[in-house]
Design a protein around this motif. Structure first.
Motif: not given
Length: 524
Positions: A80, A124, A127, A132-133, A135-136, A172, A175-176
């Motif tokens: 990404t 961001c 988040g 988050r799933r 959203y990502v 992303t 966010l992870m």
């Protein structure tokens, strides 16, 4: 029954219609959807954002942070973040394709960094609000779809515009990383963050390698088509395996309040400010080197092809694998500032060698690439490990503050590096990087790891952490019992509610929150 079949039509005067009249009545179209049935788009969206059973969140059995999940986040982050860097080794080809100068072509990576910084600031922080799933997945799908325009356009202005848009939503990985901080146990946090961060660095460097190799033998557009396919592969893998972790603030927070608390966090936590300023300096050095390296190696005395320029990324990839080992052996055991200073010294040595020998020997840039990649990775991982302990319920906002500083540094490095290279050559741009690294070292020396104020070394010079984190984590796992678990979770709930209501004010006793969370994790 007959009246129900002919609802909405002119009533038959005969009280008992025959079979023929019933059969000739206008039937309801078979393909007309009933008011309660979903539309085609609702069905598609429902399928896209459906959560497989194995990924659904269960409060009684929260998702475990396995090595496979860590590797998935690293892979997704790698390809990404690579979207930002495919253009670096082929700037001279893009200049030829669109009929612009090299300096104007450098606007492409500048816009990419500016877009990424904008996404960090405005996307961001959400988040901390959204699951988050979902959203990502939404961001990955949007980026993948818009990316198609980069593969097709023949306009420099459109190419720059789409680069900016896709860079805004290519956040992303950021966010992870806070999610890794939430899921990983305390005694493994630094090494887990290191593996995910290594994925980001791998994507950054592998993008240059792929771009150089592909464009050497085919059109430069093929690297963008490859990135297009990789984005949809990432979407599929995350759809299948990313756990549905709940929002850390389920009651919701006003969006403008979120942006305000980022500023509030930034001005009330000296540790975060120190980490952000150091991150700005190191990021400036990193992007200045890799952007101007293309111009150095494609011109006399080297005149290397895009393939050879792309192969320089292998130097950084090799040094990258030392990051997780260093984190496990050093960063998890010693104070983060120790690793930051060591990393900056390595960067300084490599930059000095590369800057003042790179005009007459290629060994200089090779040494600089190896030292710079390892040194910056060491410093970044240590800084993240330190700042994620500041506000456990606002890790996305803490990460946003840090990454905005880092990518403002990258934006500055791209712009200033290209400007200085155009005016004074390789030595001019490299000397600027030496100055920024010296400033970063001064920032580290100005404030010690245990100092509560903005400047000073209160608390001593001891480089070992206050207590063995790994041992502490094991003891919590072994000693936690049912009553302790209930007490810890209750304390965590009260403190989390207090933190949400007060807008993450600096006066909150965050030590209790972290202690309650760690105890609960150990109990499980």
């Amino acid at each position: 029954m007959a009246s129900s079949h002919n609802a909405g039509s002119k009533p038959d005067p005969s009280p008992t219609p025959d079979a023929s009249s019933s059969s000739t009545a206008s039937p309801k179209p078979k393909d007309a959807p009933s008011p309660s049935s979903p539309t085609k788009w609702q069905t598609i969206l429902g399928l896209i954002f459906y959560t497989p059973k194995r990924c659904r969140y269960d409060p009684a059995n929260p998702p475990r942070f396995s090595i496979w999940l860590n590797l998935l986040f690293a892979f997704a982050g790698a390809f990404t973040v690579a979207n930002l860097y495919y253009n670096h080794p082929i700037l001279h080809l893009l200049a030829q394709e669109f009929g612009v100068s090299n300096e104007r072509a450098s606007l492409i990576p500048t816009l990419a960094q500016a877009g990424y910084a904008s996404g960090l600031l405005f996307l961001c922080p959400l988040g901390d609000v959204f699951p988050r799933r979902l959203y990502v997945l939404s961001l990955v799908l949007f980026t993948s779809t818009v990316w198609l325009g980069l593969c097709l356009t023949n306009s420099f202005a459109v190419f720059c515009s789409l680069t900016l848009i896709t860079s805004v939503t290519t956040v992303t990985p950021q966010l992870m990383l806070p999610l890794v901080g939430d899921l990983a146990p305390p005694h493994r946090r630094a090494s887990a963050l290191s593996l995910t961060s290594s994925g980001l660095l791998l994507g950054l460097l592998f993008a240059r390698l792929l771009s150089g190799v592909v464009t050497e033998y085919t059109s430069w557009r093929n690297i963008y088509w490859l990135a297009f396919g990789l984005q949809y592969l990432i979407f599929a893998l995350l759809w299948l395996f990313m756990p549905d972790y709940p929002s850390t603030n389920p009651d919701g927070i006003n969006y403008f309040r979120i942006l305000y608390t980022i500023l509030q966090i930034f001005v009330t936590h000296p540790l975060l400010v120190q980490a952000c300023l150091v991150g700005f300096c190191t990021s400036m050095t990193f992007t200045s080197f890799w952007t101007t390296l293309t111009f150095l190696l494609s011109a006399p005395p080297y005149e290397y092809s895009t393939l050879i320029i792309g192969l320089f990324a292998l130097i950084g990839i090799a040094s990258m694998f030392l990051g997780p080992l260093w984190s496990r052996l050093v960063t998890d055991r010693f104070i983060p500032l120790f690793s930051v200073i060591i990393g900056l010294i390595i960067c300084m040595v490599g930059t000095c060698i590369g800057t003042y020998t790179g005009t007459f020997t290629v060994a200089g840039p090779i040494i600089q690439a190896a030292f710079l990649d390892f040194g910056i990775q060491t410093a970044v991982i240590a800084n993240r490990s330190a700042i994620y302990g500041i506000l456990p319920l606002a890790r996305n906002r803490v990460n946003t503050a840090y990454m905005i500083s880092a990518f403002c540094g990258q934006l500055t490095g791209t712009a200033v590096g290209n400007h200085n290279f155009a005016r004074g050559g390789w030595i001019s741009s490299g000397s600027t990087s030496v100055g920024f690294l010296a400033a970063a070292l001064l920032l580290c020396v100005a404030r010690g790891p245990r100092e509560k104020r903005w400047v000073g070394w209160g608390g001593g010079w001891q480089i070992r952490k206050d207590g063995d984190v790994a041992k502490k984590g094991d003891e919590e796992k072994g000693s936690a019992a049912g009553e302790e678990k209930d007490s810890a979770e209750s304390s965590q709930h009260v403190d989390e509610k207090k933190e949400r209501e007060t807008g993450d004010d600096a006066a909150i006793d965050l030590t209790k929150v972290e202690k309650g969370r760690d105890a609960a994790t150990g109990s499980r």
